[in-house]
Motif scaffolding. Structure first.
Motif, short mmCIF file in Angstrom:
data_model
loop_
_atom_site.label_atom_id
_atom_site.label_comp_id
_atom_site.label_asym_id
_atom_site.label_seq_id
_atom_site.Cartn_x
_atom_site.Cartn_y
_atom_site.Cartn_z
N UNK A 6 0.85 -1.19 0.00
CA UNK A 6 0.00 0.00 0.00
C UNK A 6 0.88 1.24 0.00
N UNK A 7 0.47 2.25 -0.74
CA UNK A 7 1.22 3.50 -0.81
C UNK A 7 0.23 4.65 -0.94
N UNK A 8 0.70 5.85 -0.69
CA UNK A 8 -0.11 7.06 -0.87
C UNK A 8 0.44 7.82 -2.06
N UNK A 9 -0.41 8.05 -3.05
CA UNK A 9 -0.03 8.83 -4.22
C UNK A 9 -0.57 10.24 -4.06
N UNK A 10 0.17 11.22 -4.53
CA UNK A 10 -0.23 12.59 -4.32
C UNK A 10 -0.65 13.36 -5.55
N UNK A 11 -0.67 12.77 -6.70
CA UNK A 11 -0.97 13.52 -7.91
C UNK A 11 -2.08 12.82 -8.70
N UNK A 16 -5.09 6.40 -1.89
CA UNK A 16 -4.46 5.17 -1.44
C UNK A 16 -4.37 4.23 -2.64
N UNK A 17 -3.16 3.75 -2.95
CA UNK A 17 -2.97 2.92 -4.13
C UNK A 17 -2.33 1.59 -3.73
N UNK A 18 -2.60 0.58 -4.50
CA UNK A 18 -1.97 -0.73 -4.36
C UNK A 18 -0.95 -0.82 -5.49
N UNK A 63 -2.74 0.52 -8.79
CA UNK A 63 -4.19 0.56 -8.89
C UNK A 63 -4.71 1.44 -7.75
N UNK A 64 -5.49 2.45 -8.10
CA UNK A 64 -6.06 3.34 -7.09
C UNK A 64 -7.19 2.62 -6.36
N UNK A 65 -7.06 2.55 -5.03
CA UNK A 65 -8.09 1.89 -4.24
C UNK A 65 -9.17 2.86 -3.80
N UNK A 66 -8.77 3.99 -3.19
CA UNK A 66 -9.76 4.97 -2.79
C UNK A 66 -9.11 6.32 -2.63
N UNK A 67 -9.81 7.39 -3.03
CA UNK A 67 -9.27 8.73 -2.83
C UNK A 67 -9.34 9.11 -1.36
#
Length: 96
Positions: A6-11, A16-18, A63-67
């Motif tokens: 799991x990671x946090x994407x900022x753009x 929250x992305x897998x 893959x974006x899981x949830x904003x």
């Protein structure tokens, strides 16, 4: 084999992305996910930049899981020096 984390994407918005990670026991990249190649200008020979080439052990897809929700405007901190809260998080205004 995919190794998910799991990671946090900022753009363009925090989410929250897998994502996949490189294989740590890869013989080609030693777990870094690829190799960086520096290149120079053809005429002068000066450094012109670098190029990243991904290894086959890493797909670098996500893959974006949830904003993630945004902070309400009244909870956001000012970054222009007019922040009523000091650098340690306490108010520097008088109590009245």
């Amino acid at each position: 084999m995919l190794r998910f984390r799991l990671a946090v994407a900022g753009c363009p918005r925090r989410a929250l992305v897998l994502t996949d990670t490189p294989r740590p026991d890869c013989l080609h990249c030693a777990g870094e996910g690829g190799h960086s190649y520096d290149y120079g200008d053809y005429d002068t020979g000066e450094y012109a930049g670098s190029h990243w080439e991904f290894c086959d052990c890493w797909t670098a897809r996500s893959v974006t899981l949830l904003p993630l929700p945004r902070w309400p405007r009244w909870l956001r901190r000012r970054h222009d020096g007019r922040d009523p809260w000091g650098p340690n998080g306490y108010s520097n205004e008088p109590p009245f």
